[in-house]
Design an enzyme around this catalytic site. Structure first.
Site, PDB file in Angstrom:
ATOM      1  N   ARG A 165       0.805  -1.223   0.000  1.00 20.42           N
ATOM      2  CA  ARG A 165       0.000   0.000   0.000  1.00 20.42           C
ATOM      3  C   ARG A 165       0.840   1.276   0.000  1.00 20.42           C
ATOM      4  NH1 ARG A 165      -3.379  -2.039   4.721  1.00 20.42           N
ATOM      5  NH2 ARG A 165      -2.188  -3.965   4.517  1.00 20.42           N
ATOM      6  N   GLU A 188       2.523  -6.822  12.631  1.00 20.09           N
ATOM      7  CA  GLU A 188       1.428  -7.054  13.581  1.00 20.09           C
ATOM      8  C   GLU A 188       0.884  -8.473  13.455  1.00 20.09           C
ATOM      9  OE1 GLU A 188      -2.126  -4.632  13.249  1.00 20.09           O
ATOM     10  OE2 GLU A 188      -2.627  -4.958  15.342  1.00 20.09           O
TER      11      GLU A 188
HETATM   12  O1  LIG Z   1       3.887  -1.766  11.539  1.00 20.62           O
HETATM   13  P1  LIG Z   1       3.748  -3.203  11.120  1.00 20.62           P
HETATM   14  O2  LIG Z   1       3.352  -4.097  12.243  1.00 20.62           O
HETATM   15  O3  LIG Z   1       4.959  -3.677  10.395  1.00 20.62           O
HETATM   16  O4  LIG Z   1       2.518  -3.278  10.116  1.00 20.62           O
HETATM   17  C1  LIG Z   1       2.309  -2.377   9.080  1.00 20.62           C
HETATM   18  C2  LIG Z   1       2.418  -3.013   7.738  1.00 20.62           C
HETATM   19  O5  LIG Z   1       1.434  -4.045   7.579  1.00 20.62           O
HETATM   20  C3  LIG Z   1       0.665  -3.798   6.407  1.00 20.62           C
HETATM   21  O6  LIG Z   1       1.190  -4.377   5.270  1.00 20.62           O
HETATM   22  P2  LIG Z   1       1.280  -5.942   5.031  1.00 20.62           P
HETATM   23  O7  LIG Z   1       2.625  -6.410   5.466  1.00 20.62           O
HETATM   24  O8  LIG Z   1       0.093  -6.606   5.625  1.00 20.62           O
HETATM   25  O9  LIG Z   1       1.321  -6.087   3.468  1.00 20.62           O
HETATM   26  P3  LIG Z   1       0.421  -5.711   2.253  1.00 20.62           P
HETATM   27  O10 LIG Z   1       0.431  -4.196   2.182  1.00 20.62           O
HETATM   28  O11 LIG Z   1       1.194  -6.340   1.169  1.00 20.62           O
HETATM   29  O12 LIG Z   1      -0.934  -6.265   2.470  1.00 20.62           O
HETATM   30  C4  LIG Z   1       0.716  -2.289   6.250  1.00 20.62           C
HETATM   31  O13 LIG Z   1       0.419  -1.880   4.944  1.00 20.62           O
HETATM   32  C5  LIG Z   1       2.128  -1.980   6.664  1.00 20.62           C
HETATM   33  O14 LIG Z   1       3.048  -2.149   5.597  1.00 20.62           O
HETATM   34  N1  LIG Z   2      -4.620  -3.388  11.831  1.00 28.82           N
HETATM   35  C1  LIG Z   2      -4.162  -3.201  10.585  1.00 28.82           C
HETATM   36  N2  LIG Z   2      -4.983  -2.736   9.622  1.00 28.82           N
HETATM   37  C2  LIG Z   2      -4.506  -2.555   8.353  1.00 28.82           C
HETATM   38  N3  LIG Z   2      -3.252  -2.817   7.995  1.00 28.82           N
HETATM   39  C3  LIG Z   2      -2.415  -3.268   8.936  1.00 28.82           C
HETATM   40  N4  LIG Z   2      -1.111  -3.614   8.907  1.00 28.82           N
HETATM   41  C4  LIG Z   2      -0.749  -4.019  10.126  1.00 28.82           C
HETATM   42  N5  LIG Z   2      -1.762  -3.962  10.976  1.00 28.82           N
HETATM   43  C5  LIG Z   2      -2.826  -3.494  10.271  1.00 28.82           C
END
Ligand SMILES: O=P(O)(O)OC[C@H]1O[C@H](OP(=O)(O)OP(=O)(O)O)[C@H](O)[C@@H]1O
Ligand SMILES: Nc1ncnc2[nH]cnc12
Length: 179
Positions: free
Chosen positions: A68, A105
Site C-alpha cells: 500500500r 502485527e
Molecule cells: O507496523 P507493522 O506491524 O509492520 O505493520 C504495518 C504493515 O502491515 C501492512 O502491510 P502488510 O505487510 O500486511 O502487506 P500488504 O500491504 O502487502 O498487504 C501495512 O500496509 C504496513 O506495511
Molecule cells: N490493523 C491493521 N490494519 C490494516 N493494515 C495493517 N497492517 C498491520 N496492521 C494493520
C-alpha cells in the site's frame, strides 16, 4: 490550519474497519474506500505532499513499502521531483538485492530493495499506509542504512497508537490519522 484538521477528519470518516482480519484479534483498517472517491483520494494525496514538503533538509528520494506504500509513494515523489524506489516483499525484485527479515502485527516476512536503487548519502522518505508495530518501517530503515543512505522521516496515513510502533523507530514519524 483548522481546514486541514477538518479535511483529515473527513478522510478518517471514509476508513472502514474489519474485526478479525486477516487473523482473529486484529482490527484491520481498510484505506481503499478513500481511493474509490476521487475527491477524498486527492485530499489525502495533497495532505501527504504538504507533510513531505515540510521536511527539512529536503527529501531526495521516496521509498514506498509494498503494497500500500506503492499507492502513495510515487505520487509524493512526482510532486517532490525526486526518484521513487520500491521496497518489496521477498522474491519480487530482480538483480542484486539488500534484504532484511522482520516481524509485523500479524506475521513475519522479508523486505528487499535493489542494491543500487537508493544512492549513498541521500535523504530518503519512507512511505506506507499504516504504522502498527513498526516492524515494516524498521526493516525499511535498516535497508536504507545498508544502502549507505539516511532516513529523513517515515510518513504514514494511519498510526495505531496503542501498538507504540513510533517508539521502536529511530526516525521521525509523521502520521495523518491516529487511531
Ligand atoms: O507496523 P507493522 O506491524 O509492520 O505493520 C504495518 C504493515 O502491515 C501492512 O502491510 P502488510 O505487510 O500486511 O502487506 P500488504 O500491504 O502487502 O498487504 C501495512 O500496509 C504496513 O506495511
Ligand atoms: N490493523 C491493521 N490494519 C490494516 N493494515 C495493517 N497492517 C498491520 N496492521 C494493520
Amino acid at each position: 490550519m483548522a481546514a486541514d484538521h477538518d479535511k483529515i477528519a473527513r478522510i478518517k470518516e471514509q476508513l472502514k474497519s474489519y474485526p478479525d482480519y486477516p487473523k482473529k484479534g486484529i482490527l484491520f483498517w481498510d484505506i481503499f474506500p478513500i481511493l474509490q472517491q476521487p475527491e477524498y483520494f486527492r485530499m489525502l494525496k495533497d495532505a501527504l505532499v504538504v507533510e513531505a514538503k515540510k521536511i527539512s533538509p529536503p527529501v531526495e528520494c521516496v521509498a514506498g513499502l509494498e503494497a500500500r506504500g506503492f499507492l502513495f509513494g510515487p505520487l509524493i515523489s512526482l510532486e517532490l521531483n525526486v526518484p521513487f524506489v520500491p521496497i518489496r516483499k521477498k522474491g519480487k525484485l530482480p538483480g542484486n538485492l539488500l534484504s532484511v527479515c522482520y516481524s509485523k502485527e500479524y506475521g513475519q516476512d522479508v523486505l528487499e530493495v535493489q542494491e543500487n536503487a537508493i544512492k549513498p548519502g541521500k535523504r530518503v522518505l519512507l512511505v506506507d499506509d499504516l504504522l502498527a508495530t513498526g516492524g515494516s518501517l524498521l526493516a525499511s530503515y535498516h535497508l536504507v542504512k545498508k544502502a549507505g543512505a539516511q532516513v529523513a522521516a517515515s510518513l504514514v496515513i494511519i498510526e495505531l497508537e496503542p501498538l507504540k510502533g513510533r517508539d521502536t523507530l529511530p526516525t521521525d514519524v509523521i502520521s495523518l490519522i491516529k487511531l
